[in-house]
Write a protein that holds these residues in place. Structure first.
Motif, PDB file in Angstrom:
ATOM      1  N   ALA A 162      69.207  48.528 124.854  1.00  0.00           N
ATOM      2  CA  ALA A 162      68.658  47.961 123.613  1.00  0.00           C
ATOM      3  C   ALA A 162      69.445  46.739 123.146  1.00  0.00           C
ATOM      4  O   ALA A 162      68.918  45.871 122.448  1.00  0.00           O
ATOM      5  N   ALA A 172      79.344  46.650 121.129  1.00  0.00           N
ATOM      6  CA  ALA A 172      77.911  46.664 120.798  1.00  0.00           C
ATOM      7  C   ALA A 172      77.376  48.084 120.647  1.00  0.00           C
ATOM      8  O   ALA A 172      76.436  48.316 119.885  1.00  0.00           O
ATOM      9  N   CYS A 173      77.965  49.049 121.359  1.00  0.00           N
ATOM     10  CA  CYS A 173      77.558  50.458 121.203  1.00  0.00           C
ATOM     11  C   CYS A 173      77.974  51.008 119.839  1.00  0.00           C
ATOM     12  O   CYS A 173      77.535  52.083 119.442  1.00  0.00           O
ATOM     13  N   VAL A 174      78.828  50.318 119.133  1.00  0.00           N
ATOM     14  CA  VAL A 174      79.282  50.802 117.824  1.00  0.00           C
ATOM     15  C   VAL A 174      78.493  50.131 116.697  1.00  0.00           C
ATOM     16  O   VAL A 174      77.861  50.814 115.895  1.00  0.00           O
ATOM     17  N   THR A 175      78.497  48.785 116.639  1.00  0.00           N
ATOM     18  CA  THR A 175      77.812  48.131 115.512  1.00  0.00           C
ATOM     19  C   THR A 175      76.587  47.322 115.917  1.00  0.00           C
ATOM     20  O   THR A 175      75.868  46.839 115.040  1.00  0.00           O
ATOM     21  N   ASP A 176      76.358  47.106 117.215  1.00  0.00           N
ATOM     22  CA  ASP A 176      75.135  46.438 117.678  1.00  0.00           C
ATOM     23  C   ASP A 176      74.856  45.123 116.938  1.00  0.00           C
ATOM     24  O   ASP A 176      73.830  44.986 116.266  1.00  0.00           O
ATOM     25  N   SER A 223      72.508  50.688 111.302  1.00  0.00           N
ATOM     26  CA  SER A 223      71.547  50.849 112.391  1.00  0.00           C
ATOM     27  C   SER A 223      71.684  49.757 113.447  1.00  0.00           C
ATOM     28  O   SER A 223      71.261  49.945 114.580  1.00  0.00           O
ATOM     29  N   GLY A 224      72.296  48.628 113.101  1.00  0.00           N
ATOM     30  CA  GLY A 224      72.485  47.565 114.085  1.00  0.00           C
ATOM     31  C   GLY A 224      71.272  46.672 114.212  1.00  0.00           C
ATOM     32  O   GLY A 224      70.222  46.938 113.631  1.00  0.00           O
ATOM     33  N   SER A 225      71.426  45.611 114.996  1.00  0.00           N
ATOM     34  CA  SER A 225      70.378  44.596 115.107  1.00  0.00           C
ATOM     35  C   SER A 225      69.237  45.012 116.004  1.00  0.00           C
ATOM     36  O   SER A 225      68.161  44.421 115.974  1.00  0.00           O
ATOM     37  N   HIS A 226      69.482  46.005 116.873  1.00  0.00           N
ATOM     38  CA  HIS A 226      68.424  46.483 117.764  1.00  0.00           C
ATOM     39  C   HIS A 226      68.300  47.994 117.646  1.00  0.00           C
ATOM     40  O   HIS A 226      67.885  48.671 118.586  1.00  0.00           O
ATOM     41  N   GLY A 227      68.701  48.553 116.485  1.00  0.00           N
ATOM     42  CA  GLY A 227      68.661  49.999 116.295  1.00  0.00           C
ATOM     43  C   GLY A 227      69.636  50.754 117.171  1.00  0.00           C
ATOM     44  O   GLY A 227      69.531  51.972 117.321  1.00  0.00           O
ATOM     45  N   ALA A 228      70.622  50.054 117.751  1.00  0.00           N
ATOM     46  CA  ALA A 228      71.501  50.685 118.739  1.00  0.00           C
ATOM     47  C   ALA A 228      72.923  50.901 118.240  1.00  0.00           C
ATOM     48  O   ALA A 228      73.799  51.281 119.021  1.00  0.00           O
ATOM     49  N   ALA A 229      73.172  50.683 116.947  1.00  0.00           N
ATOM     50  CA  ALA A 229      74.506  51.007 116.421  1.00  0.00           C
ATOM     51  C   ALA A 229      74.715  52.510 116.576  1.00  0.00           C
ATOM     52  O   ALA A 229      73.774  53.288 116.419  1.00  0.00           O
ATOM     53  N   ASN A 233      74.418  40.572 111.160  1.00  0.00           N
ATOM     54  CA  ASN A 233      75.381  41.384 111.899  1.00  0.00           C
ATOM     55  C   ASN A 233      75.988  40.541 113.004  1.00  0.00           C
ATOM     56  O   ASN A 233      75.276  40.021 113.853  1.00  0.00           O
TER      57      ASN A 233
END
Lengths: 312, 312
Positions: free
Chosen positions: B286, B250-254, A153-159, B131
């Motif tokens: 985000a 960042a769009c992949v793993t954020d 999900s990533g650090s800001h829910g943006a993965a 992350n």
């Protein structure tokens, strides 16, 4: 592991519910309306009532139910708290704890795009893979990134927000996110329509597409399959942008398979073929042979994924 | 957890070795030559001998040693098999099992860029993050992607190969990987030198850089810090390409933090400042406030990371 589980996919108009055996078999699916009035406060009680009624109707003992996995249309953090679901009228609250309280069962909750990816991994196009990226080509472009069998999900829910990878610096129109040149502006259903409009206004080439009043993605892919040169050129543009973007994604997590879903993917192999063509051109050599598969579960990916998330 | 562990970073010229306490304290570090002759068959025996000698010299009981974590300059799969390390003369074999056999200790092995990322996460610029993405700006551009505290290797050992993200379709020169327009061609030390050469040959602007016979990355950043307009323009080009590429990552793993290491990062905050400037421009909203930090462990990241990988 108990015998049964429910998968729930909450959309802005309807809630899809599936009764599953925990071995992956879908026994029954149905829909109830999403009541978004009064800040959506009836949505979870309606779901609880529906699954309890189904459990009674099927003469299933509540002790034989493993729980409920729910996908919601917005960001969800690891504790099950939704941060805001505009389409449902929801603010910030813990959907996981709330639904557990209403049903007495264990609940897992996640973002709907991520949950759909889990569904495709469990019983769909990604079956058997440990590392997968799901790309949903619908009104927008959604993504779900799976690493070692779990969606991240990533650090800001943006993965997995791969629809907002910048793929062009020349774009003049603005994406829904506020930036310019996002993948979504070229590879979504609306994006393909935009590419078509631009292509057709830029030349006088004869094409069946000129007979349509508004050229949509389906018309473009249908015409391309019939050999229409203009449609084929538009499909190449779509493939170049998407294949190049997915080659970038592969440089980050290096999945073994990309699963392509959403409305645009219904055009079938023409979609995966053209993505693969350009992906191969731009991919780092070690990842050049990554597989591309069409999603298999369609609108059921969310209910499958809910159960998969609950069980994983 | 035992008291001691060794971290080993195998390079093409020297092998760096560190004796650590497993609480993270580096007790001693030293180097031995990398003997690449005869297909590199002496490399692992040399390492085994060095760590056994050190253990004796320090009067450490072999039972108090947790094991050895090794970074190698090439892809390594999850079983510890190296797929090819051209610089070392190695073909395909299991480096983990081989070194365990030679020493009697438990061994963990990983790709050197990934291992360095684990080091920075454990005791360096990424400390405290779950992350993280490590970006190493050296001769090339390396990357290490950490998700939930673990470095990911991908399905073909190519996760984190962010140096080979395609950032330009106009490039005419060929990258070491065989493609054109890779991030590495602009953001590595050699890449910055290339940008400088192109910039200076494209105009007659007066600049201190023209006094150099061959303009390297250090000269560019030094001149930029002194306010040289041409150098500042080159730094902006570097930042635009790298910031845009990291917005894609960042769009992949954020991640919550990008840690910037390698020789180029020694220029300090001018590097993170210009990357952040362009990252913010291209990032999905985000993820727009993701942190940028300079790596802290320098050449020791690999030996720290070896131990961290062993312990995780």
């Amino acid at each position: 592991m108990k015998t049964y589980a429910y998968g729930v996919d909450i959309g802005g108009t309807t809630v899809k519910i599936g009764l599953f055996k925990t071995d992956g078999e879908l026994l029954e699916k149905w829909e109830i309306p999403t009541r978004t009035e009064e800040d959506g406060r009836f949505i979870l009680p309606d779901i609880a009532e529906a699954v309890k009624a189904k459990t009674e109707e099927r003469k299933i003992s509540p002790e034989d139910v493993e729980g409920i996995g729910v996908g919601v249309p917005g960001p969800v953090d690891d504790s099950g708290t939704v941060l805001k679901c505009v389409n449902l009228g929801w603010g910030i609250f813990n959907v996981k704890d709330s639904l557990a309280l209403l049903t007495g069962w264990r609940v897992a909750a996640g973002n709907d795009a991520n949950v759909a990816a889990m569904g495709e991994l469990w019983q769909g196009g990604g079956k058997g893979a440990a590392n997968m990226v799901m790309v949903t080509l619908g009104t927008g472009v959604g993504g779900g990134v799976i690493v070692d069998g779990k969606v991240i999900s990533g650090s800001h829910g943006a993965a997995g927000e791969i629809g907002h990878l910048t793929v062009s610096r020349e774009e003049t129109e603005i994406c829904g996110c506020g930036k310019k040149g996002c993948l979504e502006q070229y590879a979504s259903a609306n994006g393909v329509a935009r590419l078509a409009k631009r292509y057709l206004s830029g030349n006088d080439q004869e094409t069946v597409l000129r007979r349509e009043t508004a050229v949509g993605a389906r018309a473009v892919f249908d015409a391309a399959k019939a050999g229409d040169a203009a449609a084929l050129a538009i499909v190449e543009q779509f493939g170049e942008v998407l294949g190049r973007a997915l080659a970038s994604v592969a440089c980050v997590t290096d999945p073994e398979v990309f699963v392509i879903g959403g409305g645009v993917s219904k055009a079938g192999e023409i979609v995966t073929d053209v993505i693969r063509k350009y992906y191969t051109l731009y991919a780092f050599h070690a990842s050049a042979n990554t597989e591309f598969r069409i999603a298999e579960l369609g609108n059921d990916a969310g209910i499958y994924g809910g159960v998969s998330m609950l069980l994983s």
